[in-house]
Motif scaffolding. Structure first.
Motif, mmCIF file in Angstrom:
data_model
loop_
_atom_site.group_PDB
_atom_site.id
_atom_site.type_symbol
_atom_site.label_atom_id
_atom_site.label_comp_id
_atom_site.label_asym_id
_atom_site.label_seq_id
_atom_site.Cartn_x
_atom_site.Cartn_y
_atom_site.Cartn_z
ATOM 1 N N TYR A 14 1.007 -1.790 0.162
ATOM 2 C CA TYR A 14 -0.120 -0.251 -0.064
ATOM 3 C C TYR A 14 1.068 1.499 0.057
ATOM 4 C CZ TYR A 14 -3.151 3.986 1.589
ATOM 5 O OH TYR A 14 -3.570 4.874 1.948
ATOM 6 N N GLU A 15 2.072 1.270 0.932
ATOM 7 C CA GLU A 15 2.856 2.295 0.700
ATOM 8 C C GLU A 15 3.291 2.938 -0.628
ATOM 9 O OE1 GLU A 15 2.249 4.463 3.298
ATOM 10 O OE2 GLU A 15 1.266 3.337 4.566
ATOM 11 N N ASP A 16 3.632 1.571 -0.281
ATOM 12 C CA ASP A 16 4.906 2.188 -2.500
ATOM 13 C C ASP A 16 3.730 1.903 -3.220
ATOM 14 O OD1 ASP A 16 6.000 0.775 -4.283
ATOM 15 O OD2 ASP A 16 7.683 0.025 -3.579
ATOM 16 N N ILE A 17 2.808 1.517 -3.752
ATOM 17 C CA ILE A 17 1.821 2.151 -4.278
ATOM 18 C C ILE A 17 1.353 3.613 -4.507
ATOM 19 C CG2 ILE A 17 -0.036 1.827 -6.163
ATOM 20 C CD1 ILE A 17 1.864 -0.314 -6.429
ATOM 21 N N ARG A 18 1.339 3.883 -3.254
ATOM 22 C CA ARG A 18 0.422 5.410 -2.871
ATOM 23 C C ARG A 18 1.737 6.462 -3.469
ATOM 24 N NH1 ARG A 18 -2.099 7.389 2.561
ATOM 25 N NH2 ARG A 18 -1.961 9.360 2.059
ATOM 26 N N SER A 19 3.119 5.828 -3.204
ATOM 27 C CA SER A 19 3.938 7.330 -3.619
ATOM 28 C C SER A 19 4.073 6.913 -5.101
ATOM 29 C CB SER A 19 5.352 6.747 -2.969
ATOM 30 O OG SER A 19 5.902 5.259 -2.872
ATOM 31 N N SER A 20 4.066 5.201 -5.379
ATOM 32 C CA SER A 20 4.479 6.464 -7.046
ATOM 33 C C SER A 20 3.235 5.816 -7.637
ATOM 34 C CB SER A 20 5.112 4.508 -7.409
ATOM 35 O OG SER A 20 3.691 3.394 -7.215
ATOM 36 N N ILE A 21 1.845 5.950 -6.852
ATOM 37 C CA ILE A 21 0.623 6.498 -7.863
ATOM 38 C C ILE A 21 1.208 7.305 -8.230
ATOM 39 C CG2 ILE A 21 -1.220 7.163 -6.226
ATOM 40 C CD1 ILE A 21 -2.959 4.895 -7.620
ATOM 41 N N GLU A 22 1.454 9.036 -7.676
ATOM 42 C CA GLU A 22 2.045 10.421 -8.073
ATOM 43 C C GLU A 22 2.120 10.631 -9.183
ATOM 44 O OE1 GLU A 22 4.181 11.443 -4.694
ATOM 45 O OE2 GLU A 22 2.397 11.174 -3.554
ATOM 46 N N ASP A 23 3.016 9.477 -10.164
ATOM 47 C CA ASP A 23 3.894 9.619 -11.239
ATOM 48 C C ASP A 23 2.767 9.235 -12.813
ATOM 49 O OD1 ASP A 23 6.345 10.261 -10.304
ATOM 50 O OD2 ASP A 23 7.024 7.455 -10.294
#
Length: 486
Positions: A14-23
């Protein structure tokens, strides 16, 4: 893998995708949005409906299994079937008389955004995805009011020969009228007495009476169509839904093939603007087999990268692709139903020449990915777990108002039943030599022809609402997937 181990992976993913989804720069979402009139059916409601129809007619209709709602008896019969089986269903009606009859005999509890594209657009915009460019051919003033007030939610229009992006509330056509669907929800454990039948509803679910008025068309104006490639700087992916609105024949002499061709042309225009774009189609329950087959073979095959389906939709797809026995095994939900579902996913990936097939079932997901997919299985797994978390949050609260609101999904427990189902699949795959026990442990399976992701999901025991959960699963998993391409 033990439940607590899965829970740990959920948090990290969850934390990984939440940060990368900004791209992710943005998503194009089309075509179907409508207004859902929602009614939770209780014992008194079903008794009232049964009092206002001929019971003999309803009994006959239950046996005949109407594929379209043309009369109150059709409607009540399909409601009885849905409650008896505990299965979600969406059945079209082409007459406004059904809406009038329901209005006379039921008072809806609430109204909200409906339609796959409308629900997905509001969800992704609320989560703060860069740009969510939504498009519905029949945008009315009333419909526009159901889109969230978010600066990143935009609608494409052509003004003075230029493509302009506006919020839907500034882009509606004043001449359009709203499309209204009825959502009849029912709860597990309710007793239903009908003629000689007496049953208890096995699970929470709903029946959707989908309005298909004559003016519904899956298309766009020539002026907008020609300018679709200009969206290239704004979008990395597209989520397309609503093809079930296509009819075999129209009053003006056109046929379904005319609208299939238009649908494919729009996809090609999106690719013209961005050759690296990924196209996802969200499938749904389609009663007409001709249309169902045309969507899969003429639109999805070769033109689309990703397909999202639930269990019933998998069976429907397999049926028209010539795998009737496998389709029956999937829908029958027997001891080895999950094995049949997995085998069905393999057939769909191959037959439709897809990059990914994502199947969401209660308690688990199965996602098959082609070998040339640009995202690793590990990152794909993270995207699925992220999607499960968001869907759990939506089921818990009824809607998502911000990215922060999705985090509550982490508190929802992993489905014990789903975890048990995966153990059945593991035994089958190990016995068949497809993988070994170690391969299955982290949910990632590699075969010479494809990779597979199988995960237990978070399930809310008493969801606030069930409509839109499948859309949330597919859309957020797909956006998570896109974030890893970036």
């Amino acid at each position: 893998m033990e439940m607590w181990e899965w829970d740990s992976i959920y948090h990290k993913s969850y934390e990984d995708i939440r940060s990368s989804i900004e791209d992710v720069r943005g998503i194009f979402v089309a075509y179907n949005s409508n207004i859902d009139a929602i009614k939770h059916i209780g014992v008194v409601d079903i008794e009232h409906l049964l009092m206002n129809v001929e019971l003999k007619d309803v009994q006959e209709k239950v046996f005949e299994y109407p594929r379209q709602i043309e009369s109150p008896s059709d409607l009540v019969a399909r409601l009885i079937i849905a409650m008896r089986d505990g299965k979600a269903a969406e059945v079209p009606t082409n007459t406004t008389a059904i809406h009038d009859w329901l209005t006379d005999h039921l008072v809806f509890d609430s109204a909200r955004m409906g339609g796959q594209a409308g629900i997905i657009s509001n969800l992704l915009a609320s989560m703060g995805i860069g740009k969510v460019i939504t498009y519905v051919p029949w945008l009315s003033e009333e419909q526009a009011e159901y889109f969230v007030d978010s600066e990143n939610l935009l609608f494409p229009v052509v003004e003075g020969g230029e493509l302009v992006l506006k919020h839907p509330k500034q882009a509606f056509d004043p001449d359009n009228i709203p499309k209204i669907n009825w959502i009849l929800e029912f709860s597990k454990g309710m007793e239903v007495k009908f003629a000689e039948e007496h049953f208890v509803i096995p699970r929470d679910n709903r029946l959707i009476i989908s309005s298909r008025p004559k003016w519904i068309r899956i298309e766009m104006s020539p002026e907008l169509y020609e300018r679709i490639p200009q969206l290239q700087a704004d979008i990395d992916g597209a989520i397309l839904a609503g093809y079930q609105m296509i009819k075999e024949e129209y009053e003006d002499g056109s046929t379904y093939m005319d609208y299939v061709e238009k649908a494919v042309n729009v996809i090609e225009k999106l690719k013209e603007g961005n050759p690296d774009i990924r196209i996802h189609v969200e499938f749904t329950s389609i009663q007409n087999k001709v249309i169902r087959k045309a969507i899969l073979k003429q639109i999805v095959r070769q033109h689309v990268h990703s397909l999202g389906l639930d269990t019933v939709e998998v069976a429907n797809a397999l049926n028209v692709l010539g795998y009737e026995e496998l389709a029956y095994s999937v829908i029958n939900k027997g001891e080895n139903a999950i094995v049949s579902l997995y085998e069905g996913a393999v057939k769909l990936l191959k037959e439709l020449e897809l990059e990914r097939v994502h199947i969401h079932s209660l308690g688990f997901y199965i996602c098959l990915v082609s070998k040339d997919c640009p995202v690793s299985t590990e990152d794909h797994l993270k995207a699925l777990l992220f999607g499960s978390t968001v869907a759990a949050a939506q089921a818990s609260h009824g809607e998502i108002l911000s990215m922060e609101g999705t985090e509550s999904g982490l508190d929802v427990p992993i489905s014990v039943e789903g975890h048990n189902e995966l153990e059945k699949l593991e035994k089958h795959l190990v016995r068949s030599g497809i993988c070994c026990t170690e391969d299955f442990e982290n949910g990632c399976i590699s075969t010479p022809l494809y990779d597979a992701l199988v995960i237990p999901t978070k399930v809310v025991s008493e969801p606030v609402a069930t409509v839109g959960i499948g859309d949330a699963i597919s859309a957020t998993s797909f956006v998570g997937f896109l974030s890893k391409i970036k």
